[in-house]
Design a protein around this motif. Structure first.
Motif, short mmCIF file in Angstrom:
data_model
loop_
_atom_site.label_atom_id
_atom_site.label_comp_id
_atom_site.label_asym_id
_atom_site.label_seq_id
_atom_site.Cartn_x
_atom_site.Cartn_y
_atom_site.Cartn_z
N CYS A 18 8.42 2.88 -18.92
CA CYS A 18 8.50 1.85 -17.87
C CYS A 18 8.89 2.50 -16.54
O CYS A 18 8.33 2.19 -15.49
CB CYS A 18 9.52 0.81 -18.28
N GLU A 19 9.88 3.38 -16.60
CA GLU A 19 10.34 4.06 -15.39
C GLU A 19 9.23 4.93 -14.80
O GLU A 19 9.04 4.98 -13.58
CB GLU A 19 11.57 4.92 -15.71
N ILE A 20 8.49 5.60 -15.65
CA ILE A 20 7.36 6.42 -15.18
C ILE A 20 6.34 5.56 -14.46
O ILE A 20 5.84 5.91 -13.39
CB ILE A 20 6.72 7.19 -16.36
N LYS A 26 5.45 3.36 -7.05
CA LYS A 26 6.12 3.73 -5.80
C LYS A 26 5.36 4.84 -5.10
O LYS A 26 5.20 4.83 -3.88
CB LYS A 26 7.56 4.16 -6.06
N ASP A 27 4.90 5.82 -5.87
CA ASP A 27 4.14 6.93 -5.31
C ASP A 27 2.86 6.42 -4.66
O ASP A 27 2.53 6.82 -3.53
CB ASP A 27 3.81 7.93 -6.42
N LEU A 28 2.17 5.52 -5.32
CA LEU A 28 0.96 4.94 -4.77
C LEU A 28 1.26 4.16 -3.49
O LEU A 28 0.54 4.29 -2.49
CB LEU A 28 0.30 4.02 -5.80
N LEU A 30 3.75 4.63 -1.43
CA LEU A 30 4.08 5.59 -0.37
C LEU A 30 2.82 6.27 0.16
O LEU A 30 2.68 6.47 1.37
CB LEU A 30 5.08 6.62 -0.88
N ASP A 31 1.89 6.61 -0.73
CA ASP A 31 0.62 7.20 -0.29
C ASP A 31 -0.13 6.23 0.62
O ASP A 31 -0.70 6.64 1.63
CB ASP A 31 -0.25 7.57 -1.49
N GLN A 32 -0.11 4.95 0.27
CA GLN A 32 -0.78 3.95 1.09
C GLN A 32 -0.09 3.80 2.45
O GLN A 32 -0.75 3.67 3.48
CB GLN A 32 -0.83 2.61 0.36
N GLU A 33 1.23 3.85 2.44
CA GLU A 33 1.98 3.74 3.70
C GLU A 33 1.69 4.94 4.60
O GLU A 33 1.50 4.79 5.81
CB GLU A 33 3.47 3.64 3.40
N ILE A 34 1.63 6.12 4.01
CA ILE A 34 1.32 7.33 4.78
C ILE A 34 -0.09 7.22 5.35
O ILE A 34 -0.31 7.52 6.54
CB ILE A 34 1.46 8.60 3.91
#
Length: 92
Positions: A18-20, A26-28, A30-34
């Motif tokens: 679940c944590e993974i 979150k990684d996705l 952040l990538d979208q925000e960048i």
């Protein structure tokens, strides 16, 4: 299996999975925000500089908060009571 065996039991394995998944989301995000910031004309170097400055600001703020806390203990008051003396806002 015992908790010391190094093999997670079913519940722990599910929690880790679940944590993974949460970290992947979150990684996705952040990538979208960048990508959004880059599309608005920001450069990676500029973003890295801002992040570095924010870290520096937070470190300085933490040191200031620590000093205010120690001073409050010495004076026997709350940190909040020191804010007006140093022209600080509660949101600082």
């Amino acid at each position: 299996p015992s908790p010391r065996s190094g093999h997670p039991n079913g519940a722990n394995k599910e929690a880790l999975q679940c944590e993974i998944e949460e970290l992947k989301l979150k990684d996705l995000a952040l990538d979208q925000e960048i990508a959004q910031l880059l599309s608005e004309g920001y450069s990676l170097e500029e973003l890295e500089k801002h992040i570095s400055l924010l870290h520096e600001y937070n470190d300085i703020k933490d040191a200031g908060q620590m000093l205010l806390g120690k001073l409050a203990v010495i004076r026997g008051v709350t940190t909040k009571q020191l804010y007006p003396e140093y022209d600080l806002e509660l949101s600082d």
